[in-house]
Design an enzyme around this catalytic site. Structure first.
Site, PDB file in Angstrom:
ATOM      1  N   ALA A  26     -10.684 -34.768   7.990  1.00 20.65           N
ATOM      2  CA  ALA A  26      -9.424 -34.423   7.732  1.00 20.65           C
ATOM      3  C   ALA A  26      -8.968 -33.175   8.522  1.00 20.65           C
ATOM      4  CB  ALA A  26      -9.354 -34.196   6.306  1.00 20.65           C
TER       5      ALA A  26
ATOM      6  N   TYR B 268     -11.448 -37.575   6.291  1.00 19.29           N
ATOM      7  CA  TYR B 268     -12.077 -37.171   5.128  1.00 19.29           C
ATOM      8  C   TYR B 268     -13.062 -36.076   5.347  1.00 19.29           C
ATOM      9  CZ  TYR B 268     -15.972 -37.254   1.539  1.00 19.29           C
ATOM     10  OH  TYR B 268     -16.756 -36.896   0.474  1.00 19.29           O
ATOM     11  N   SER B 269     -12.799 -34.955   4.646  1.00 21.02           N
ATOM     12  CA  SER B 269     -13.593 -33.805   4.636  1.00 21.02           C
ATOM     13  C   SER B 269     -13.518 -33.137   6.240  1.00 21.02           C
ATOM     14  CB  SER B 269     -14.945 -33.988   4.367  1.00 21.02           C
ATOM     15  OG  SER B 269     -15.697 -32.912   4.124  1.00 21.02           O
ATOM     16  N   GLU B 270     -14.427 -32.858   7.052  1.00 21.47           N
ATOM     17  CA  GLU B 270     -14.376 -32.383   8.322  1.00 21.47           C
ATOM     18  C   GLU B 270     -13.411 -33.244   9.004  1.00 21.47           C
ATOM     19  OE1 GLU B 270     -17.316 -30.870  11.635  1.00 21.47           O
ATOM     20  OE2 GLU B 270     -17.470 -33.300  11.188  1.00 21.47           O
TER      21      GLU B 270
END
Length: 254
Positions: A136, A132-134
């Site tokens: 990812a 998720y986010s960073e």
């Protein structure tokens, strides 16, 4: 299917379990998947004004600037999220974001890859990875590391599937240069699922990540909200069906 789960910057393994709880419930109740949650190795402090958004400490991240940014005057890239650019293409947006003045992060990127490989060796095997986010960005960088290691050393990649919630493109595992589809031929080769929110102010980052994955096996899923994880029942059920279908289509088994 066993997932390794990487949260966003300023998150933690505990917070990510809460954020992902509806999806975990959807995929564990029928025995489809199990989940192992971790967080980044770097302790962190959220940008000023974002403390409430990220909840109570502790905070962690995978990547941090190499230098003291107050002494170098360079920017921590995450500090630029307040004024995220919006250019004509996702790749142009990311180039503008990473323009001159970004602090390097070579040391922490190397350390994060070593940290993740150690977790794979000690807590694996895993069939798939969620970021998720960073998380990812770090997960996609790890996938490129696995591909390169396979070609150079003959070490077979562990992950067969990836789910990215938001996120930005990977960086080259060796040079740490951001990988953009209009500049590089590097491609994430395993099947991927990209959960984006069309109202996410950082959606161009998600699309730039999508663009460096195999177009034949990259699935784009829009939950039509912002920089969040889907939690409503219908969307979670639909996402669960996408994952179950991928397991059958690509024969991904523990």
């Amino acid at each position: 299917m066993r997932f390794l789960c990487l949260p966003g910057a300023y998150g933690s393994s505990d917070k990510f379990q809460v954020q992902l709880a509806p999806i975990v419930k959807e995929l564990t109740e029928d025995g489809t998947a199990t989940f192992h949650f971790i967080h980044g190795p770097c302790k962190a402090v959220p940008p000023e004004g974002f403390e409430e958004y990220f909840g109570k400490p502790p905070y962690f991240r995978f990547i941090e600037p190499d230098q003291d940014i107050e002494s170098t005057q360079d920017d921590d890239v995450l500090a630029r999220i307040r004024e995220f650019p919006d250019c004509e293409t996702p790749e142009d947006t990311m180039r503008e974001l990473m323009r001159e003045g970004i602090a390097t992060s070579h040391r922490s990127t190397d350390n994060a890859l070593k940290y993740l490989v150690k977790i794979m060796e000690e807590r694996g095997p895993f069939d798939a990875i969620i970021g998720y986010s960073e998380g990812a960005t770090m997960a996609s960088t790890l996938l490129l590391h696995e591909q390169r290691r396979w070609k150079k050393k003959g070490i077979k990649p562990m992950f067969k599937y990836a789910i990215f919630f938001a996120g930005w493109p990977p960086v080259d595992p060796d040079t740490h240069q951001m990988i953009l589809s209009d500049e590089s031929d590097l491609t994430i080769e395993i099947p991927t699922c990209h959960i984006i929110g069309s109202l996410d102010p950082y959606v161009h980052g998600s699309l730039a990540l999508y663009n460096v994955c195999d177009p034949d096996t990259a699935y784009l899923f829009d939950h039509a909200k912002g920089h969040t994880l889907p939690r409503d029942r219908d969307t979670v059920k639909e996402l669960g069906d996408v994952v179950r279908s991928a397991i059958e289509t690509y024969d991904i088994r523990e």
